[in-house]
Write a protein that holds these residues in place. Structure first.
Motif, PDB file in Angstrom:
ATOM      1  N   ALA A   1       0.768  -1.169   0.276  1.00 25.40           N
ATOM      2  CA  ALA A   1      -0.165  -0.102  -0.059  1.00 25.40           C
ATOM      3  C   ALA A   1       0.986   1.436   0.200  1.00 25.40           C
ATOM      4  O   ALA A   1       2.280   1.306   0.498  1.00 25.40           O
ATOM      5  CB  ALA A   1      -0.991   0.548   1.351  1.00 25.40           C
ATOM      6  N   LEU A   2       0.915   2.403  -0.843  1.00 28.52           N
ATOM      7  CA  LEU A   2       1.278   3.955  -1.190  1.00 28.52           C
ATOM      8  C   LEU A   2       1.619   4.425  -0.077  1.00 28.52           C
ATOM      9  O   LEU A   2       1.397   5.281  -0.229  1.00 28.52           O
ATOM     10  CB  LEU A   2       1.273   4.140  -2.411  1.00 28.52           C
ATOM     11  N   ASN A   3       0.101   4.421   0.771  1.00 27.49           N
ATOM     12  CA  ASN A   3       1.043   5.778   2.460  1.00 27.49           C
ATOM     13  C   ASN A   3       1.202   6.083   2.411  1.00 27.49           C
ATOM     14  O   ASN A   3       1.298   7.086   2.781  1.00 27.49           O
ATOM     15  CB  ASN A   3      -0.467   5.083   3.513  1.00 27.49           C
ATOM     16  N   PRO A   4       2.934   5.732   3.513  1.00 22.48           N
ATOM     17  CA  PRO A   4       4.124   6.273   3.529  1.00 22.48           C
ATOM     18  C   PRO A   4       4.170   6.691   1.904  1.00 22.48           C
ATOM     19  O   PRO A   4       4.757   8.189   2.392  1.00 22.48           O
ATOM     20  CB  PRO A   4       4.379   4.687   3.193  1.00 22.48           C
ATOM     21  N   LEU A   5       4.452   6.700   1.130  1.00 20.94           N
ATOM     22  CA  LEU A   5       4.658   7.177   0.201  1.00 20.94           C
ATOM     23  C   LEU A   5       3.563   8.582  -0.637  1.00 20.94           C
ATOM     24  O   LEU A   5       4.478   9.488  -0.341  1.00 20.94           O
ATOM     25  CB  LEU A   5       4.833   6.614  -1.437  1.00 20.94           C
ATOM     26  N   LEU A   6       2.829   8.318  -0.441  1.00 17.82           N
ATOM     27  CA  LEU A   6       1.284   9.358  -0.160  1.00 17.82           C
ATOM     28  C   LEU A   6       2.087  10.702   0.689  1.00 17.82           C
ATOM     29  O   LEU A   6       1.807  11.741   0.237  1.00 17.82           O
ATOM     30  CB  LEU A   6       0.123   9.059  -0.528  1.00 17.82           C
ATOM     31  N   GLY A   7       2.798   9.934   2.407  1.00 13.87           N
ATOM     32  CA  GLY A   7       2.333  10.923   2.952  1.00 13.87           C
ATOM     33  C   GLY A   7       3.531  11.568   3.041  1.00 13.87           C
ATOM     34  O   GLY A   7       3.705  12.454   3.923  1.00 13.87           O
ATOM     35  N   LEU A   8       4.687  11.348   2.209  1.00  9.73           N
ATOM     36  CA  LEU A   8       5.709  12.161   1.659  1.00  9.73           C
ATOM     37  C   LEU A   8       5.550  13.121   1.133  1.00  9.73           C
ATOM     38  O   LEU A   8       4.767  13.537   0.253  1.00  9.73           O
ATOM     39  CB  LEU A   8       7.212  11.721   1.282  1.00  9.73           C
ATOM     40  N   PRO A   9       6.694  14.162   1.634  1.00 11.26           N
ATOM     41  CA  PRO A   9       6.356  16.205   0.491  1.00 11.26           C
ATOM     42  C   PRO A   9       6.592  15.682  -0.671  1.00 11.26           C
ATOM     43  O   PRO A   9       6.571  14.833  -1.334  1.00 11.26           O
ATOM     44  CB  PRO A   9       7.688  17.353   1.174  1.00 11.26           C
ATOM     45  N   GLY A  10       5.544  16.270  -1.213  1.00 10.01           N
ATOM     46  CA  GLY A  10       5.723  16.146  -2.722  1.00 10.01           C
ATOM     47  C   GLY A  10       6.809  16.319  -3.513  1.00 10.01           C
ATOM     48  O   GLY A  10       7.294  15.241  -4.574  1.00 10.01           O
TER      49      GLY A  10
END
Length: 431
Positions: A77-86
């Motif tokens: 699941a990509l939640n950790p990636l989505l939570g990073l700064p843009g």
């Protein structure tokens, strides 16, 4: 924000990406997949291949924020990636674009990160903690309102506030999952009492999904000028609706069983970065409409907060597929017909203190055109079931029947840039 990754002249050594209207090298959307029956992991679509982020994360070819982003996206699941700064998503995008472009020196290693998409299973790209469905398609709101309130189709609040309701996250599925017809209470206008049974007025809703990136703390609203930075990307979304159940149950608190049985999304997150060339001005409000309140107004958002996305809906019946007949396009709309921008929806969602989290999903509401060429639901297309649409082989439809396959397609187009797509958003009514 437009850089070399958007260059329409850039091509890839992944041959299937070149000329693709879905996943050329200018797209590189994020998703979750499992190859050959393996465990789910994060991936990036490129042509007819999927790049494995779990393998990229282990490589010395990535460093800094790009490596951190690949590591955060390596899991199922990509939640950790989505939570990073843009900035981390942008760094990953730029590095992968460099590695996948024609003439890249490290092709031999990167080729080992690729799997044929046809041999992979796609999963939910992120674990959706919360799902909110808005009602930002004004032409849909007008069309539906006219069926019930011909003289006053819009309620007084519509042009002042982005209307939304909290949906059901547990029943969101990626494209391809079967759609079971829901049962519930319904009451026809001429009946004295309600009855119980399967919905006879199953419908689609043509929408976009907005994926939340970095969230906000409880009690800390996201200002309109910062809302864009909290949007990680977009997908296609079909919020299946049982109109007969909805008509009986929606007052006074809104949809319940009519909406919570299934929502279908396209499996790839087309990132905000990929969509930069397709940002357009929010269409001006008609004369006499109220201006948004100050907390919902930002000049930059008005100048580039909408998107040039073409949306289409296709219908294929069981009989059509058995006869080898191609699906029929029943609607063609565009994201520019939304009355509120994505940033306005995010800001309003949090203005009371609600906290959003990485991987939360917002639906825009049904996107219809001002005329009849792009109506985003059968409720509109058939005038509430009174005007059936004609299909090949002599079939007609007012609402969806068992065996019907409904598909939504979406493409971002702008002069001087490569067209990019969202992939499939398809469901078959299995009864």
């Amino acid at each position: 924000m437009i850089d070399e990754t958007h260059d329409p002249a850039r091509t890839s050594w992944v041959e299937s990406a070149n000329g693709s209207s879905e996943f050329p090298i200018q797209n590189l959307p994020l998703g979750s997949f499992s190859p050959n029956g393996g465990a789910p992991r994060g991936g990036v679509a490129i042509g007819e291949m999927i790049l494995d982020l779990s393998l990229a994360a282990r490589s010395a070819l990535l460093s800094g924020e790009a490596k951190a982003a690949a590591e955060a996206g390596a899991g199922g699941a990509l939640n950790p990636l989505l939570g990073l700064p843009g900035s981390a998503r942008r760094a990953l995008r730029r590095r992968l674009s460099e590695l996948l472009k024609d003439g890249a020196p490290d092709r031999a290693e990167v080729e080992t990160w690729l799997y044929p998409a046809s041999a992979c299973t796609l999963h939910m790209p992120a674990q959706v903690g919360d799902y909110t469905d808005f009602y930002a398609g004004i032409h849909h709101a007008l069309n539906v309102g006219r069926q019930f309130r011909p003289d006053n189709p819009l309620l007084p609040n519509y042009k002042h506030v982005p209307i939304g309701y909290h949906g059901r996250a547990s029943s969101i599925r990626v494209s391809g999952a079967g759609v079971r017809r829901p049962s519930g209470q319904k009451k026809s206008p001429d009946a004295e009492t309600p009855s119980f049974g399967p919905s006879a007025r199953l419908d689609l809703e043509l929408e976009l999904g907005i994926w939340i990136g970095q969230g906000n703390d409880l009690g800390a609203p996201i200002p309109i000028g910062q809302a864009r930075g909290h949007i990680a990307g977009f997908c296609l979304l079909n919020d299946w609706s049982a109109r007969d159940l909805q008509a009986w149950e929606y007052q006074p608190l809104g949809p319940f069983l009519a909406k919570n049985f299934m929502t279908t999304i396209s499996p790839w997150i087309v990132t905000a970065e990929a969509l930069e060339p397709f940002r357009i001005a929010q269409p001006p409000r008609p004369g006499g409409d109220p201006a948004p309140m100050p907390y919902l107004w930002d000049e930059a958002d008005q100048a580039g907060g909408a998107y040039g996305l073409d949306l289409e809906v296709f219908l294929s019946t069981r009989a059509m597929r058995e006869a080898g007949t191609a699906p029929v396009r029943i609607s063609r709309s565009a994201a520019r017909h939304l009355y509120w921008t994505a940033a306005q929806m995010v800001t309003h969602h949090t203005v009371g203190g609600c906290d959003l989290n990485p991987g939360d999903l917002l639906g825009t509401g049904t996107i219809s055109t001002p005329d009849d060429s792009g109506l985003g639901s059968l409720l509109e297309l058939t005038r509430g079931g009174s005007a059936p649409i004609s299909l090949p082989g002599g079939e007609t439809r007012t609402f969806l029947q068992d065996g019907d396959e409904l598909s939504i397609a979406g493409h971002a187009r702008a002069e001087g840039f490569a067209t990019i797509g969202f992939g499939p958003c398809t469901g078959v009514v299995v009864g």
